[in-house]
Design a protein around this motif. Sequence first.
Motif, mmCIF file in Angstrom:
data_model
loop_
_atom_site.group_PDB
_atom_site.id
_atom_site.type_symbol
_atom_site.label_atom_id
_atom_site.label_comp_id
_atom_site.label_asym_id
_atom_site.label_seq_id
_atom_site.Cartn_x
_atom_site.Cartn_y
_atom_site.Cartn_z
ATOM 1 N N ARG A 127 0.777 -1.115 0.191
ATOM 2 C CA ARG A 127 0.046 0.124 0.001
ATOM 3 C C ARG A 127 0.879 1.249 -0.127
ATOM 4 O O ARG A 127 0.452 2.173 -0.458
ATOM 5 C CB ARG A 127 -0.996 0.047 1.119
ATOM 6 C CG ARG A 127 -2.131 -1.063 1.060
ATOM 7 C CD ARG A 127 -3.234 -1.143 2.202
ATOM 8 N NE ARG A 127 -4.216 -2.138 1.971
ATOM 9 C CZ ARG A 127 -5.174 -1.830 0.932
ATOM 10 N NH1 ARG A 127 -5.100 -0.780 0.019
ATOM 11 N NH2 ARG A 127 -6.020 -2.744 0.912
ATOM 12 N N ALA A 128 1.785 1.278 0.734
ATOM 13 C CA ALA A 128 2.822 2.389 0.872
ATOM 14 C C ALA A 128 3.411 2.457 -0.397
ATOM 15 O O ALA A 128 3.587 3.729 -1.126
ATOM 16 C CB ALA A 128 3.817 2.175 1.772
ATOM 17 N N TYR A 129 4.050 1.352 -1.401
ATOM 18 C CA TYR A 129 4.416 1.656 -2.533
ATOM 19 C C TYR A 129 3.536 2.283 -3.632
ATOM 20 O O TYR A 129 3.879 3.092 -4.359
ATOM 21 C CB TYR A 129 4.989 0.434 -2.973
ATOM 22 C CG TYR A 129 6.214 -0.303 -2.058
ATOM 23 C CD1 TYR A 129 6.563 0.482 -1.096
ATOM 24 C CD2 TYR A 129 6.341 -1.475 -2.162
ATOM 25 C CE1 TYR A 129 7.726 -0.212 -0.447
ATOM 26 C CE2 TYR A 129 7.244 -2.414 -1.316
ATOM 27 C CZ TYR A 129 7.782 -1.479 -0.452
ATOM 28 O OH TYR A 129 8.705 -2.238 0.482
ATOM 29 N N ILE A 130 2.210 1.837 -3.640
ATOM 30 C CA ILE A 130 1.254 2.473 -4.332
ATOM 31 C C ILE A 130 1.150 4.121 -4.146
ATOM 32 O O ILE A 130 0.860 4.818 -4.941
ATOM 33 C CB ILE A 130 -0.115 1.707 -4.395
ATOM 34 C CG1 ILE A 130 0.121 0.278 -4.886
ATOM 35 C CG2 ILE A 130 -1.177 2.466 -5.175
ATOM 36 C CD1 ILE A 130 0.457 0.224 -6.339
ATOM 37 N N GLU A 131 0.911 4.217 -2.867
ATOM 38 C CA GLU A 131 0.717 5.738 -2.397
ATOM 39 C C GLU A 131 1.974 6.604 -2.771
ATOM 40 O O GLU A 131 1.783 7.618 -3.119
ATOM 41 C CB GLU A 131 0.649 5.687 -0.798
ATOM 42 C CG GLU A 131 -0.783 5.081 -0.225
ATOM 43 C CD GLU A 131 -0.776 4.891 1.344
ATOM 44 O OE1 GLU A 131 0.177 5.476 1.696
ATOM 45 O OE2 GLU A 131 -1.721 4.368 1.601
ATOM 46 N N ALA A 132 3.152 5.924 -2.919
ATOM 47 C CA ALA A 132 4.210 6.819 -3.344
ATOM 48 C C ALA A 132 4.222 7.011 -4.978
ATOM 49 O O ALA A 132 4.997 7.628 -5.277
ATOM 50 C CB ALA A 132 5.484 5.917 -3.008
ATOM 51 N N LEU A 182 -5.914 -2.397 -5.271
ATOM 52 C CA LEU A 182 -4.544 -2.217 -5.832
ATOM 53 C C LEU A 182 -4.460 -2.652 -7.097
ATOM 54 O O LEU A 182 -4.902 -3.833 -7.276
ATOM 55 C CB LEU A 182 -3.412 -2.461 -4.821
ATOM 56 C CG LEU A 182 -3.424 -2.083 -3.440
ATOM 57 C CD1 LEU A 182 -2.169 -2.411 -2.771
ATOM 58 C CD2 LEU A 182 -3.571 -0.548 -3.322
#
Length: 286
Positions: free
Chosen positions: A170-175, A201
């Motif tokens: 989730r953090a990687y997609i948010e980035a 995602l």
Amino acid sequence: MKATTKLRQMLNSGDMVVAPFVLNALHAKIAESVGFGAVYMTGAGTAAERGFPDVGLLTMTEMVTNARYIANAVDIPVICDSDSGFGNPLNVRRAVQEYEAAGVAAIHIEDQVFPKKCGFFEGKQVIPLEDHVNKIRAALDARTDPDFVIIARCDAYAVTGWEDTVRRSRAYIEAGADAVFVDGIKSEEDIRNYARDMADLPRMYNGDLMNTNDLNDLGYKITICGSTIWLIYQQVKDAFEELKATGAVDPSRFATRWDVASLLGLGEIYELERKYGVSDTVPTNV
């Protein structure tokens, strides 16, 4: 149309992109000839062709060179392994620039400690979540073509567990990553958990544990599959064993040199030779 734009359109079409593993340009041309809309340059296969296991021993130059040959050989998008980006975020910037210049449509960058290992090998380690977020940010800043696809690969499942895998993804997609790729999936239950816990995602799956039609129904955006390395190993080994034991290989086991040469464009070479006065040969086999 650019390969990157083709892939973007495929990802936005609603149908999953199925990209079989290819080790080299020949395999990519075979995949294209039977109708696949994209191919995947396997890092494990690229390493194997050079005599190494998939433990991060190849350089960026070796990986990009193979990617360039493959991308130049086909008109379909090429998705590529780029290991852990070959270092820190500055190395990631360089890697993105090189892969983009090579003509590929997408790369994935994993959150393993450099040098990496195959996602299914023992002994993997992952970097802190924040460090990989910075790699993703560097990758996004480095690309010049907005259609060039950046996939964030997460290898945390076997190292820190599923909960951390979901958190990282989730953090990687948010980035800003265009998709997430959880590697090390070992069962159909894992595949379904992956689809359930990251349903919102854009997801990529690696493997042959489930039919691609079923994966499409679970909402996966990309699947890379085919296990080409293992198939080639067994087929070549069987043929060599037959040759060693009997003195010959059954001709029904293989294609002709003309099948391969035709796929690789020998007929076009003859036409160009006649056009430019190099030769007046009229081929009879292609």
